[in-house]
Design an enzyme around this catalytic site. Structure first.
Site, PDB file in Angstrom:
ATOM      1  N   GLU A  92      47.394  26.602  57.344  1.00 14.43           N
ATOM      2  CA  GLU A  92      48.122  26.142  58.520  1.00 14.43           C
ATOM      3  C   GLU A  92      49.599  26.513  58.460  1.00 14.43           C
ATOM      4  OE1 GLU A  92      46.726  22.270  57.928  1.00 14.43           O
ATOM      5  OE2 GLU A  92      48.477  21.648  56.801  1.00 14.43           O
ATOM      6  N   CYS A 105      57.143  26.431  58.936  1.00 15.10           N
ATOM      7  CA  CYS A 105      56.627  26.039  57.619  1.00 15.10           C
ATOM      8  C   CYS A 105      55.352  26.848  57.400  1.00 15.10           C
ATOM      9  CB  CYS A 105      56.356  24.536  57.639  1.00 15.10           C
ATOM     10  SG  CYS A 105      55.665  23.936  56.109  1.00 15.10           S
ATOM     11  N   CYS A 112      45.378  24.772  46.947  1.00 12.42           N
ATOM     12  CA  CYS A 112      46.437  24.872  45.933  1.00 12.42           C
ATOM     13  C   CYS A 112      45.856  24.489  44.582  1.00 12.42           C
ATOM     14  CB  CYS A 112      47.596  23.935  46.289  1.00 12.42           C
ATOM     15  SG  CYS A 112      48.922  24.017  45.062  1.00 12.42           S
ATOM     16  N   CYS A 116      48.525  18.029  43.027  1.00 11.45           N
ATOM     17  CA  CYS A 116      49.332  16.804  43.044  1.00 11.45           C
ATOM     18  C   CYS A 116      48.541  15.713  43.785  1.00 11.45           C
ATOM     19  CB  CYS A 116      50.663  17.061  43.755  1.00 11.45           C
ATOM     20  SG  CYS A 116      51.560  18.458  43.055  1.00 11.45           S
ATOM     21  N   CYS A 119      49.064  14.840  47.665  1.00 11.17           N
ATOM     22  CA  CYS A 119      49.162  15.952  48.614  1.00 11.17           C
ATOM     23  C   CYS A 119      47.782  16.297  49.168  1.00 11.17           C
ATOM     24  CB  CYS A 119      49.774  17.154  47.906  1.00 11.17           C
ATOM     25  SG  CYS A 119      49.693  18.668  48.880  1.00 11.17           S
ATOM     26  N   CYS A 336      51.933  18.998  54.676  1.00 12.85           N
ATOM     27  CA  CYS A 336      51.149  20.165  54.280  1.00 12.85           C
ATOM     28  C   CYS A 336      49.691  19.800  54.027  1.00 12.85           C
ATOM     29  CB  CYS A 336      51.786  20.890  53.101  1.00 12.85           C
ATOM     30  SG  CYS A 336      51.694  20.093  51.527  1.00 12.85           S
TER      31      CYS A 336
HETATM   32  N1  SAH Z   1      53.487  23.825  46.533  1.00  7.37           N
HETATM   33  C1  SAH Z   1      54.864  23.853  46.841  1.00  7.37           C
HETATM   34  C2  SAH Z   1      55.159  24.046  48.317  1.00  7.37           C
HETATM   35  C3  SAH Z   1      54.283  23.357  49.310  1.00  7.37           C
HETATM   36  S1  SAH Z   1      54.377  21.586  49.362  1.00  7.37           S
HETATM   37  C4  SAH Z   1      55.547  22.613  46.339  1.00  7.37           C
HETATM   38  O1  SAH Z   1      54.871  21.663  45.941  1.00  7.37           O
HETATM   39  O2  SAH Z   1      56.772  22.621  46.290  1.00  7.37           O
HETATM   40  C5  SAH Z   1      55.947  21.315  50.172  1.00  7.37           C
HETATM   41  C6  SAH Z   1      56.534  19.948  49.898  1.00  7.37           C
HETATM   42  O3  SAH Z   1      55.767  18.920  50.563  1.00  7.37           O
HETATM   43  C7  SAH Z   1      56.557  19.590  48.445  1.00  7.37           C
HETATM   44  O4  SAH Z   1      57.818  19.081  48.072  1.00  7.37           O
HETATM   45  C8  SAH Z   1      55.472  18.541  48.358  1.00  7.37           C
HETATM   46  O5  SAH Z   1      55.638  17.716  47.243  1.00  7.37           O
HETATM   47  C9  SAH Z   1      55.611  17.832  49.676  1.00  7.37           C
HETATM   48  N2  SAH Z   1      54.460  17.022  50.063  1.00  7.37           N
HETATM   49  C10 SAH Z   1      53.162  17.221  49.763  1.00  7.37           C
HETATM   50  N3  SAH Z   1      52.389  16.233  50.299  1.00  7.37           N
HETATM   51  C11 SAH Z   1      53.214  15.397  50.935  1.00  7.37           C
HETATM   52  C12 SAH Z   1      53.023  14.204  51.684  1.00  7.37           C
HETATM   53  N4  SAH Z   1      51.819  13.693  51.883  1.00  7.37           N
HETATM   54  N5  SAH Z   1      54.108  13.585  52.195  1.00  7.37           N
HETATM   55  C13 SAH Z   1      55.336  14.118  52.029  1.00  7.37           C
HETATM   56  N6  SAH Z   1      55.577  15.253  51.356  1.00  7.37           N
HETATM   57  C14 SAH Z   1      54.534  15.897  50.800  1.00  7.37           C
HETATM   58 FE1  SF4 Z   2      50.207  22.229  45.637  1.00 10.09          FE
HETATM   59 FE2  SF4 Z   2      50.547  20.170  47.280  1.00 10.09          FE
HETATM   60 FE3  SF4 Z   2      51.382  20.030  44.736  1.00 10.09          FE
HETATM   61 FE4  SF4 Z   2      52.659  21.653  46.461  1.00 10.09          FE
HETATM   62  S1  SF4 Z   2      52.541  19.420  46.581  1.00 10.09           S
HETATM   63  S2  SF4 Z   2      52.038  22.107  44.347  1.00 10.09           S
HETATM   64  S3  SF4 Z   2      50.933  22.299  47.751  1.00 10.09           S
HETATM   65  S4  SF4 Z   2      49.236  20.223  45.432  1.00 10.09           S
END
Ligand code: SAH
Ligand code: SF4
Length: 350
Positions: A92, A105, A112, A116, A119, A336
């Site tokens: 997306e 974005c 991924c 995390c 996420c 994301c």
């Molecule tokens: N993988 C990379 C980039 C994509 S995620 C990274 O982790 O940096 C982009 C940002 O969105 C990251 O800082 C991530 O921690 C944050 N993010 C992921 N899930 C989220 C959520 N549910 N609410 C707020 N921020 C979130």
């Molecule tokens: Fe991957 Fe989501 Fe962690 Fe970014 S925040 S590294 S997209 S699992």
């Protein structure tokens, strides 16, 4: 015969194809200019000879991406599109319109591998890396949408699905293409690469001489907590990560942005604020607090406004620069991976 996505060819490759079709190399720039204006039909590229337009249409298509779901939020200021990639995975991209800028974005991977726990993207099995052209095509599509509104894509953030530093070569190549004045011409300074912290790739990026802004997804300042929230921390501990980010900042002259997704009771306490202040003391740093965007079936919640403000003040009191990210696109499942998650759930439910 299936056609080739035209942006999968480099400038030299497209010029080679043009030479084989008795066309001068400057046609490549004309074609890219049309694509960058959002034109997807070769027949509409009026300054090209008819025979060349026909040959292009026979050999190429403008994009490899197929939009399969769109959602809007913030009274039309935010648009999120889910694209199907060749081979069936989906990613997306989110367009965010502001008074002075239009930001996309963008996704760099389908799924991924980092996982995390807060996420949405990390909760599905990893799909695959995107090719450089699949990344660039997301931006070309956004530019098409924005151009129709008299806007221009001005900023790109790699904060969609995927870990950009785990798809290093394609991401760097896509940044070069996004900033190519013949295509979208977005200055690297207006491109943010966000990473969970792959130290060797951060060091490599510092050598590329493309001054993108680096964002580090920090979320915790002590290893014990970060090991859980950002599992790659077990391999690349947080102090080493901040050292690598500082080296990037010094080399590029660009201040690093540290992202901190706010999780109530998990990383929003006084202790966390104090540890963050100590970790980033005397660094070229900017702290960006992101209120958690709810993801179903996770144990996490966003703190209330007062707690976010209190945390911000505590970190600021230690001499750091702090902003709270606006929650653009919440209703559009725009954090994301979230539209993907909803569509996948619907698909699975059918
Ligand atoms: N993988 C990379 C980039 C994509 S995620 C990274 O982790 O940096 C982009 C940002 O969105 C990251 O800082 C991530 O921690 C944050 N993010 C992921 N899930 C989220 C959520 N549910 N609410 C707020 N921020 C979130
Ligand atoms: Fe991957 Fe989501 Fe962690 Fe970014 S925040 S590294 S997209 S699992």
């Amino acid at each position: 015969m299936t056609t080739t996505p035209i942006l999968s060819l480099s400038a030299a490759e497209l010029e080679g194809w043009l030479a084989e079709h008795d066309a001068p190399s400057y046609r490549r720039r004309q074609i890219w200019t049309w694509l960058a204006r959002g034109v997807t039909d070769f027949a509409a590229m009026r300054d090209l000879p008819g025979a060349l337009r026909d040959a292009l249409a026979g050999a190429f298509r403008a994009t490899s991406l197929t939009p399969i779901a769109v959602s809007e939020a913030d009274r039309g200021l935010t648009t999120k599109t889910l694209f199907e990639l060749e081979g069936g995975h989906s990613v997306e991209a989110v367009v965010m319109r502001y008074a002075e800028r239009s930001t996309l974005c963008i996704s760099s991977q389908a799924g991924c591998p980092i996982g995390c726990p807060f996420c949405a993207t990390g909760r599905f099995p990893f799909g695959r890396n995107l090719n450089a052209h699949e990344i660039v095509e997301q931006a070309v599509d956004a530019q098409r949408v924005l151009a129709a509104e008299g806007r221009r894509l001005s900023h790109v953030v790699f904060m969609g699905m995927g870990e950009p530093m785990a798809n290093y070569r394609a991401v760097v190549e896509s940044v070069r293409r996004l900033s190519d004045p013949d295509l979208l011409g977005i200055s690297p300074r207006r491109i943010v690469v966000s990473t969970s912290g792959l130290i060797p790739r951060i060091e490599q990026l510092a050598e590329e001489k493309i001054p993108v802004t680096l964002a580090i997804s920090l979320h915790a300042a002590r290893d014990e907590l970060r090991d859980v929230l950002v599992p790659i921390n077990r391999k690349y501990p947080v102090r080493d990560l901040v050292d690598a980010a500082q080296a990037y900042a010094e080399k590029s002259g660009r201040r690093v942005s540290y992202e901190w997704v706010m999780l109530a009771g998990v990383n929003d306490t006084e202790r966390d604020a104090r540890e963050l202040g100590v970790l980033l003391k005397n660094r070229l740093a900017h702290v960006n607090l992101i209120p958690f965007n709810p993801v179903e079936d996770t144990p996490y919640h966003a703190p209330d406004r007062a707690s976010i403000r209190a945390f911000k003040e505590k970190v600021e009191a230690q001499g750091l620069n702090v902003t709270v990210r606006d929650t653009r696109g919440r209703e559009a499942d725009a954090a994301c991976g979230q539209l993907h998650e909803r569509v996948m759930r619907t698909k699975l439910a059918v």
